[in-house]
Enzyme design. Sequence first.
Site, short mmCIF file in Angstrom:
data_model
loop_
_atom_site.label_atom_id
_atom_site.label_comp_id
_atom_site.label_asym_id
_atom_site.label_seq_id
_atom_site.Cartn_x
_atom_site.Cartn_y
_atom_site.Cartn_z
N LYS A 133 0.93 -1.43 -0.05
CA LYS A 133 0.08 -0.11 -0.05
C LYS A 133 0.51 1.25 0.03
CE LYS A 133 -3.79 -1.98 2.55
NZ LYS A 133 -4.51 -2.83 1.38
N SER A 134 2.41 1.30 0.65
CA SER A 134 2.73 2.20 0.68
C SER A 134 3.06 3.35 -1.05
CB SER A 134 4.70 1.74 0.10
OG SER A 134 4.68 1.11 1.40
N LYS B 273 14.66 -6.09 5.17
CA LYS B 273 15.15 -5.29 5.97
C LYS B 273 16.59 -5.92 6.39
CE LYS B 273 10.37 -3.80 6.74
NZ LYS B 273 9.97 -3.75 8.43
N ALA C 207 9.81 -12.85 19.76
CA ALA C 207 11.56 -11.73 20.26
C ALA C 207 11.79 -11.78 18.73
CB ALA C 207 12.43 -13.15 20.79
N GLY C 208 11.63 -12.15 17.03
CA GLY C 208 11.98 -11.55 16.28
C GLY C 208 12.11 -10.06 15.91
N ALA D 136 10.15 -8.28 14.39
CA ALA D 136 9.76 -6.85 14.80
C ALA D 136 9.77 -6.47 15.95
CB ALA D 136 7.75 -7.71 14.66
P1 ATR Z 1 9.31 -10.95 12.44
O1 ATR Z 1 11.42 -10.80 11.93
O2 ATR Z 1 8.84 -11.08 11.99
O3 ATR Z 1 9.46 -11.49 13.75
P2 ATR Z 1 10.67 -14.31 13.36
O4 ATR Z 1 12.33 -13.68 13.37
O5 ATR Z 1 10.49 -15.23 12.42
O6 ATR Z 1 10.46 -12.86 12.04
O7 ATR Z 1 10.67 -14.15 14.80
C1 ATR Z 1 8.90 -14.27 14.53
C2 ATR Z 1 7.96 -14.47 16.35
O8 ATR Z 1 6.88 -14.88 16.14
C3 ATR Z 1 9.13 -15.39 16.81
O9 ATR Z 1 8.85 -14.43 17.91
C4 ATR Z 1 8.23 -16.39 17.12
O10 ATR Z 1 8.42 -17.36 18.62
P3 ATR Z 1 9.33 -18.55 18.03
O11 ATR Z 1 11.10 -17.77 18.73
O12 ATR Z 1 9.58 -19.27 19.69
O13 ATR Z 1 9.97 -19.21 17.18
C5 ATR Z 1 7.04 -16.38 17.11
N1 ATR Z 1 6.20 -17.07 16.39
C6 ATR Z 1 5.87 -17.81 15.07
N2 ATR Z 1 4.95 -18.40 14.65
C7 ATR Z 1 4.19 -18.74 16.24
C8 ATR Z 1 3.52 -19.55 16.28
N3 ATR Z 1 2.52 -20.49 15.62
N4 ATR Z 1 3.22 -19.38 17.64
C9 ATR Z 1 3.55 -18.48 18.87
N5 ATR Z 1 4.32 -18.09 18.59
C10 ATR Z 1 4.90 -17.73 17.33
#
Ligand code: ATR
Length: 285
Positions: free
Chosen positions: A23-24, A75, A139-140, A142
Site C-alpha cells: 500500500k506504500s 530489511k 522475539a523476532g 518486529a
Molecule cells: P519477524 O522478523 O517477523 O519478527 P521472526 O524473526 O521469524 O519474524 O520471529 C517471529 C516471531 O513470531 C517469533 O517470536 C516466533 O516465536 P519463536 O521465537 O518461538 O519461533 C513467533 N511465532 C511465529 N509463529 C508462532 C506460533 N505459531 N506460535 C507462537 N509464536 C510464533
Amino acid sequence: MTQDTLNPTQHFIVIGNPIAHSKSPAIHQLFASQSGLTISYQRQYCPDDAQSFQAVVEAFFNGGGVGANVTVPFKQVAYAQCQAQGSLSEHAKVAGAVNTILIKDSALYGDNTDGQGLVNHMIRLGWPLTDARVAIIGAGGAARGVILPLIEAGIGALTLANRTESRAQDLASELSAASSVINNHKITSCETSKLTGDFDLIINATSIGLTGDTLPLCADLTSGYVYDMMYGRELPFLQHFVARGAQVSNGFGMLIGQAALSFERWTGHTVDVDGATTALQASAN
Ligand code: ATR
C-alpha cells in the site's frame, strides 16, 4: 524556467518480495499531494538474494532516486549494505534492520522508522506510555525494532514473552549490549503461555497471523491497551483482550506512521498523519 525545473518529479520505490500487495505507493502519493510535491513512487520486485537487492539499490540511487523503502525479506540485507557502503541511524543499528534508505553525504544512509511509527500511532491514539508496564509478545525482528522507541517514549518495566523463552532472553541481552538506553532499563522474559496478570500495554510482535495458529494466552492475562503490529489478518489475539475490556488497535496506523517518518526524512515536509489516515481508511472501505 519551466514548471518542471521548479517542481521536478522526485522518485521513490519500495523494494520487496512479494511486493504487489504493497500500500506504500498510495500512502506516499497522498502525503505528496498534501505537501504539494510531484513524486513517482513505484513497487520494485526483487529476486530474493542479497546481490540482486544491492544491484537494485545501486541502480536506483545512481539514477537519481531520492528514497527507497525496504520490506520483507530485505530489511537485514539493506542494513548490511548501508553499514558497508554508508551509515546507519541509531534506531536502524539497534533494530539490525533498515526500512528507509536515502543519500546522506553522498553515501547510502539506512534508517528504521517502524518502531517509532508504532509509538507515534499509540501517542496519536492517546494511549498513556509514561511508566506503562509493557509486555511484548515475540522475539523476532518486529519485537527488536520496537524496544528502543518504546523505552525512549518513557515506558516502565518491560516483559518480553516468547514461545521459545531463550530467544526472548537472548534478545534482551543482545539489545542491552547494543544500547546504553536499553541497558539501563528493566527487562524480564518469560514463555508466552506463562504470561499472566495485568499490564498497561501488550503488543503482539509475533508473525503468528501468517501461520493461522493462535497464541496460547492465559485466561487471566489482561491489559488496558493492546496493539497487534500486523495489519490485515484474523484477530483472535485482539478478541481475547476486547472480551476483557481493553482498548485495541491493529497495525494500520503503524503502517501509515512509519511511512510518514520516511516521507519526512526524504522530503523535509511534515505529514498530516491524522488527515492521511482518515482519507486512506475511507478509500479502503
Ligand atoms: P519477524 O522478523 O517477523 O519478527 P521472526 O524473526 O521469524 O519474524 O520471529 C517471529 C516471531 O513470531 C517469533 O517470536 C516466533 O516465536 P519463536 O521465537 O518461538 O519461533 C513467533 N511465532 C511465529 N509463529 C508462532 C506460533 N505459531 N506460535 C507462537 N509464536 C510464533
